[in-house]
Design a protein around this motif. Structure first.
Motif, PDB file in Angstrom:
ATOM      1  N   PHE A 345      -3.092 -26.368  46.529  1.00 29.85           N
ATOM      2  CA  PHE A 345      -4.140 -26.853  46.111  1.00 29.85           C
ATOM      3  C   PHE A 345      -4.055 -27.655  44.976  1.00 29.85           C
ATOM      4  N   VAL A 346      -3.779 -26.837  43.967  1.00 26.98           N
ATOM      5  CA  VAL A 346      -4.434 -28.548  42.834  1.00 26.98           C
ATOM      6  C   VAL A 346      -3.643 -29.529  42.764  1.00 26.98           C
ATOM      7  N   CYS A 347      -2.735 -29.827  43.184  1.00 20.27           N
ATOM      8  CA  CYS A 347      -1.691 -30.422  43.805  1.00 20.27           C
ATOM      9  C   CYS A 347      -2.157 -31.210  43.896  1.00 20.27           C
ATOM     10  N   VAL A 348      -2.453 -31.354  45.426  1.00 23.30           N
ATOM     11  CA  VAL A 348      -2.791 -31.863  46.865  1.00 23.30           C
ATOM     12  C   VAL A 348      -4.663 -31.962  46.696  1.00 23.30           C
ATOM     13  N   SER A 350      -5.456 -32.973  43.737  1.00 23.45           N
ATOM     14  CA  SER A 350      -4.752 -34.484  42.775  1.00 23.45           C
ATOM     15  C   SER A 350      -4.332 -35.928  42.788  1.00 23.45           C
ATOM     16  N   ALA A 351      -3.473 -35.305  44.221  1.00 22.65           N
ATOM     17  CA  ALA A 351      -3.536 -36.454  45.261  1.00 22.65           C
ATOM     18  C   ALA A 351      -4.406 -36.964  45.786  1.00 22.65           C
ATOM     19  N   CYS A 352      -5.069 -36.624  46.613  1.00 18.62           N
ATOM     20  CA  CYS A 352      -6.193 -36.799  46.757  1.00 18.62           C
ATOM     21  C   CYS A 352      -7.549 -37.843  46.229  1.00 18.62           C
ATOM     22  N   SER A 353      -7.427 -36.778  44.809  1.00 18.54           N
ATOM     23  CA  SER A 353      -8.258 -37.967  43.924  1.00 18.54           C
ATOM     24  C   SER A 353      -7.599 -39.362  43.772  1.00 18.54           C
ATOM     25  N   ASN A 354      -6.989 -39.954  44.320  1.00 19.90           N
ATOM     26  CA  ASN A 354      -5.853 -40.935  43.900  1.00 19.90           C
ATOM     27  C   ASN A 354      -6.705 -41.583  44.684  1.00 19.90           C
ATOM     28  N   LEU A 355      -6.726 -41.089  46.366  1.00 16.08           N
ATOM     29  CA  LEU A 355      -7.358 -41.563  47.147  1.00 16.08           C
ATOM     30  C   LEU A 355      -8.491 -41.687  47.817  1.00 16.08           C
ATOM     31  N   SER A 356      -9.061 -43.334  48.316  1.00 13.88           N
ATOM     32  CA  SER A 356     -10.385 -43.416  48.134  1.00 13.88           C
ATOM     33  C   SER A 356     -10.498 -43.400  49.612  1.00 13.88           C
ATOM     34  N   ILE A 364      -9.594 -30.884  52.356  1.00 14.08           N
ATOM     35  CA  ILE A 364      -9.007 -29.695  51.350  1.00 14.08           C
ATOM     36  C   ILE A 364      -9.842 -28.853  50.806  1.00 14.08           C
ATOM     37  N   HIS A 365     -10.387 -28.987  50.093  1.00 13.53           N
ATOM     38  CA  HIS A 365     -11.997 -27.972  50.065  1.00 13.53           C
ATOM     39  C   HIS A 365     -11.678 -27.317  50.882  1.00 13.53           C
ATOM     40  N   ALA A 366     -12.731 -27.337  52.093  1.00 15.15           N
ATOM     41  CA  ALA A 366     -13.337 -26.934  53.122  1.00 15.15           C
ATOM     42  C   ALA A 366     -12.054 -26.435  53.634  1.00 15.15           C
ATOM     43  N   LEU A 367     -10.524 -26.514  53.557  1.00 14.61           N
ATOM     44  CA  LEU A 367      -9.529 -25.210  53.263  1.00 14.61           C
ATOM     45  C   LEU A 367      -8.914 -24.440  52.446  1.00 14.61           C
ATOM     46  N   SER A 371      -9.249 -20.493  52.693  1.00 16.09           N
ATOM     47  CA  SER A 371      -7.999 -19.695  52.367  1.00 16.09           C
ATOM     48  C   SER A 371      -8.019 -18.360  51.694  1.00 16.09           C
ATOM     49  N   GLU A 372      -7.595 -17.345  51.126  1.00  9.76           N
ATOM     50  CA  GLU A 372      -8.238 -16.329  49.929  1.00  9.76           C
ATOM     51  C   GLU A 372      -7.945 -16.602  49.277  1.00  9.76           C
ATOM     52  N   ILE A 373      -7.569 -17.484  48.401  1.00 13.48           N
ATOM     53  CA  ILE A 373      -7.919 -17.555  47.070  1.00 13.48           C
ATOM     54  C   ILE A 373      -8.445 -17.374  46.930  1.00 13.48           C
ATOM     55  N   PRO A 374      -9.180 -16.913  45.662  1.00 10.12           N
ATOM     56  CA  PRO A 374     -10.456 -16.179  45.263  1.00 10.12           C
ATOM     57  C   PRO A 374     -11.468 -17.752  44.958  1.00 10.12           C
ATOM     58  N   SER A 375     -12.373 -17.527  45.055  1.00 10.88           N
ATOM     59  CA  SER A 375     -13.259 -18.879  44.845  1.00 10.88           C
ATOM     60  C   SER A 375     -13.797 -18.606  43.395  1.00 10.88           C
ATOM     61  N   ASN A 376     -13.631 -17.763  42.880  1.00 14.91           N
ATOM     62  CA  ASN A 376     -13.076 -17.877  41.382  1.00 14.91           C
ATOM     63  C   ASN A 376     -11.844 -19.097  40.355  1.00 14.91           C
ATOM     64  N   ARG A 377     -11.448 -18.822  41.155  1.00 15.50           N
ATOM     65  CA  ARG A 377      -9.579 -19.268  40.886  1.00 15.50           C
ATOM     66  C   ARG A 377      -9.618 -20.716  39.710  1.00 15.50           C
ATOM     67  N   ILE A 378     -10.141 -20.031  38.588  1.00 20.36           N
ATOM     68  CA  ILE A 378     -10.732 -21.646  37.475  1.00 20.36           C
ATOM     69  C   ILE A 378      -9.761 -22.976  38.021  1.00 20.36           C
ATOM     70  N   SER A 379      -8.036 -23.085  38.201  1.00 21.12           N
ATOM     71  CA  SER A 379      -7.328 -23.983  37.995  1.00 21.12           C
ATOM     72  C   SER A 379      -7.598 -24.660  39.420  1.00 21.12           C
ATOM     73  N   VAL A 380      -8.267 -23.922  40.923  1.00 20.59           N
ATOM     74  CA  VAL A 380      -8.255 -25.228  41.672  1.00 20.59           C
ATOM     75  C   VAL A 380      -9.809 -25.180  41.814  1.00 20.59           C
ATOM     76  N   ASN A 381     -10.984 -24.645  41.019  1.00 27.82           N
ATOM     77  CA  ASN A 381     -12.181 -25.815  40.951  1.00 27.82           C
ATOM     78  C   ASN A 381     -12.330 -26.421  40.106  1.00 27.82           C
ATOM     79  N   ASN A 382     -11.513 -26.091  38.946  1.00 20.44           N
ATOM     80  CA  ASN A 382     -11.571 -27.234  37.661  1.00 20.44           C
ATOM     81  C   ASN A 382     -10.296 -29.041  38.521  1.00 20.44           C
ATOM     82  N   ALA A 383      -9.573 -28.607  39.398  1.00 28.24           N
ATOM     83  CA  ALA A 383      -8.449 -29.802  40.569  1.00 28.24           C
ATOM     84  C   ALA A 383     -10.022 -31.004  40.823  1.00 28.24           C
ATOM     85  N   LEU A 384     -11.672 -29.622  41.787  1.00 33.28           N
ATOM     86  CA  LEU A 384     -12.402 -29.907  42.572  1.00 33.28           C
ATOM     87  C   LEU A 384     -13.511 -30.392  41.681  1.00 33.28           C
ATOM     88  N   VAL A 385     -13.592 -30.125  40.561  1.00 34.22           N
ATOM     89  CA  VAL A 385     -15.171 -31.201  39.675  1.00 34.22           C
ATOM     90  C   VAL A 385     -14.084 -32.441  39.239  1.00 34.22           C
TER      91      VAL A 385
END
Length: 718
Positions: A345-348, A350-356, A364-367, A371-385
């Protein structure tokens, strides 16, 4: 021995072999015999079936075996909790743990390890405290698991390190290896070297690998390779993890030749077909070559790519701006049965960040949420921010940031950078001051964002203070990017002489970034003489780069020095230098529309021009005056009216117009431009935002401009 005992003994031995070799097929056949009562019922046998399914990744079968066990004991609970932990089902594991009458040390270690694997630090630490409160003494496995679960909490790790030394746990290889791995992964090279040195003869393959990785991450590739050679001399077994660590060292120092030679050795030994080694090779080629064709060749040679390998491919595509390929890679991975983990998710994201395409990013955020990734997983939230900030959606970025239960340096830096790029300097600096008051140590990249915030808001004294703070308080040596921010800060404020002196006193070669920054400041303040010096210095480093030619040409155009403009354009033609064409794009109804200046091919270009002509009349009545200098054409060749028409057909105005006529009234729009926004367009869009009653965000090559009610977030300081 009678026939019955012989059968039971043989059955048990075969079952043990199935567990050791993860032979699910034979194990299921044995289970069928067991269920048919051909073998006497035994808690011991039932427990081992739970363990078999756990080892083979069959959680549902493990649960069934546990539920059918008529007399479960502590071992039964340990086996099923391990199965749940393996599948990251910590909630179920904890429920089972609570059913154990008297949990022992193994019970606690199993569940602590499960939480640690998921990065759920608070739960792991809570269990660790509870275990000590009930009188159980921790062992090496306990401490190792707690260290693993600490994520990036360096304050907590230091407390644990003290406990380790005082409690004598530093005699455990697993504990030292866990500490070393933590320090190496999180960038604490000094601490990693200290642990590695203290270990002495206790060092195992894990320790050597962790230290090699630590050196590689700190761009000390020669030391990493030296450790690898020493490891060989001492007779340690080299496995695929060791080889992947060596590839990391080649990658970090960008030694492509050395990496190619090492790849040749891997082919001779057959290790190149190992998934983990393949990940290292893909990382090497994606970062050192810049293309993905070689990466694809490496990937295709591996018969059974695992999740790590898929993630490395997605990351490679993302880092090289092949965002569509990264998303396609994710779809292929899901198609063959792999569910994305937090790294995916972090990689994807990041890819979405480069797309308009905000729509795709939100999908991808909804996915990720589903998913079973914990909602508090900091790396995914950082990428979304970071993603929402890059789209100019600071509202959602901040809302997500505020909902995070915990922040680290990356979280804070993402918000600081977001505010800085939007010209909201006060929020950016307030967050940085908050960061300084916590235990989070700001890394080098955070100072880059903070200095950018100062540059975009004209805060000269604050910028000087933070620049000095880097070395004096945090022992961070300023890099070219930090100096460029200071040059930008001084240049924007008109202190061109001071900016020039800063370049001359830099402890290393300024590079093209610094000279380009000074050149931009010269253009802003019309200092042609210094601009020529900056352009010449730039061209000595990169003679084929179009930037200095274009910026000088634009300055001469605005000054009416058309002979100089002609000379520069001829020089560009003679040297084969081509200017990057300007374009703008916008997503409307899940489709991205791209515009260039004087666009004529868009299906509704007639309606767009009509809208802009009508809007031009309205904003003129409101006080807008076209700045024909931005038409950049010779005065005696083009009349004023034609210049105005040319200005009206700039790509960013066309994209804004399409957004306004194709979306609901009051809906904000986002336009992206690959170059710096035109000065006339900047002024016109301010008026348009007021007349249309819309929030219009333009993301250009340097920053965001959020236009609302006739004002821009940059405060016209750009």
């Amino acid at each position: 021995m009678n026939q019955l005992s012989w059968t039971f003994q043989s059955f048990r031995n075969v079952l043990k072999t199935c567990i050791a070799e993860r032979d699910l097929f034979t194990g299921k056949a044995l289970h069928a015999l067991y269920v048919k009562s051909l073998i006497p019922s035994s808690t011991y046998i039932s427990n081992h079936f739970i363990l078999l399914y756990s080892r083979c990744g069959r959680l549902s079968s493990s649960r069934n075996a546990f539920d059918n066990n008529q007399d479960p004991n502590v071992f039964s609970f340990h086996a099923i909790i391990t199965a749940c932990a393996k599948e990251l089902q910590t909630r179920i594991a904890h429920q089972l743990f609570d059913k154990i009458p008297q949990p022992d040390l193994v019970s606690y270690n199993t569940l602590i390890s499960a939480y640690a694997e998921r990065g759920e630090t608070e739960q792991a630490m809570s269990l660790f405290t509870e275990m000590r409160d009930v009188g159980l003494e921790a062992d090496g496995f306990t401490i190792s698991a707690v260290i693993t679960g600490c994520c990036d909490d360096i304050g907590l790790i230091r407390q644990l390190h003290s406990l380790i030394v005082l409690g004598g746990f530093d005699s455990f290889v697993s504990v030292n290896s866990a500490l070393l791995t933590y320090y190496s992964k999180n960038g604490f090279l000094v601490e990693a070297k200290r642990v590695f040195s203290v270990m002495g003869e206790m060092r195992d393959e894990v320790s050597w690998n962790s230290m090699i990785v630590a050196y590689g991450q700190h761009r000390e590739g020669l030391k990493a390779l030296g450790l690898f050679q020493e490891m060989i001399r001492r007779g340690f077994i080299v496995d695929m993890f060791t080889l992947a660590s060596v590839l990391t060292a080649f990658t970090c120092v960008e030694d492509l030749l050395g990496g190619l030679q090492f790849h040749a050795k891997l082919i001779k030994t057959g290790f190149h077909q190992k998934s983990h080694v393949g990940s290292g090779l893909i990382d090497l080629y994606s970062k050192c070559v810049g293309g993905m064709s070689d990466c694809r060749k490496v990937f295709d040679e591996i018969s059974a790519p695992d999740l790590v390998l898929w993630n490395t491919m997605i990351s490679g595509y993302s880092q090289n701006d092949f965002s569509e390929d990264a998303l396609d890679c994710l779809r292929q991975m899901q198609h063959i049965g792999y569910w994305p983990d937090d790294c995916s998710f972090v990689c994807v994201i990041s890819a979405c960040s480069n797309l308009s395409s905000p729509t795709l990013g939100k999908q991808i955020h909804a996915l990720a949420v589903k998913s079973e990734i914990p909602s508090n997983r900091i790396s995914v939230n950082n990428a979304l921010v970071a993603m929402y900030s890059k789209w100019g959606n600071l509202h959602d970025a901040r809302r997500l940031f505020d909902r995070m239960p915990k922040h680290n340096a990356v979280s804070l830096n993402s918000m600081i950078a977001g505010y800085a790029q939007h010209g909201i300097g006060m929020e950016s600096l307030c967050l940085f001051e908050h960061m300084l008051q916590t235990d989070v140590v700001p890394p080098s990249i955070t100072f880059f964002s903070v200095l950018s915030a100062c540059a975009h808001t004209g805060k000269i004294e604050e910028g000087r203070k933070y620049f000095n703070m880097m070395q004096e308080k945090f022992r961070i040596e300023p890099e070219v990017g930090h100096y460029s921010c200071m040059i930008d800060l001084l240049g924007r404020a008109g202190k061109l002489g001071e900016a020039e002196r800063l370049i001359e006193t830099m402890p290393f070669s300024p590079g093209t970034i610094s000279w380009a920054t000074l050149l931009s400041a010269c253009r802003t303040h019309g200092n042609i003489e210094l601009a020529m010096k900056a352009a010449n210095q730039f061209l000595q480093l990169e003679p084929s780069n179009a930037v200095p030619y274009v910026r000088l040409s634009n300055m001469y155009s605005r000054a009416g020095k058309w002979e100089e403009v002609a000379k520069i354009r001829k020089l560009m033609r003679d040297r084969g230098v081509k200017k990057k064409p300007g374009c703008s794009w916008i997503e409307v109804n899940k489709r991205v529309h791209v515009f260039v200046a004087e666009e004529s091919s868009h299906p509704i270009i007639k309606e767009i021009h009509e809208y802009l002509e009508e809007m031009s009349r309205k904003i003129k009545r409101a006080g807008y005056v076209p700045d024909v200098r931005w038409a950049l054409v010779k005065d005696d060749e083009t009349v004023e009216g034609e210049k105005e028409v040319m200005l009206g057909h700039h790509s960013e105005k066309l994209a804004v117009a399409l957004g306004l006529i194709s979306t609901r009234e009051g809906e904000p729009i986002l336009v992206v431009k690959n170059l710096r926004i035109c000065g006339d367009c900047h002024n016109a869009i301010k008026f348009i935002s007021a007349i249309a009653g819309r929030e219009i965000t333009v993301r250009d090559a340097h920053r965001f401009h959020c236009f609302k009610e006739g004002q821009c977030s940059c405060g016209d300081y750009w």
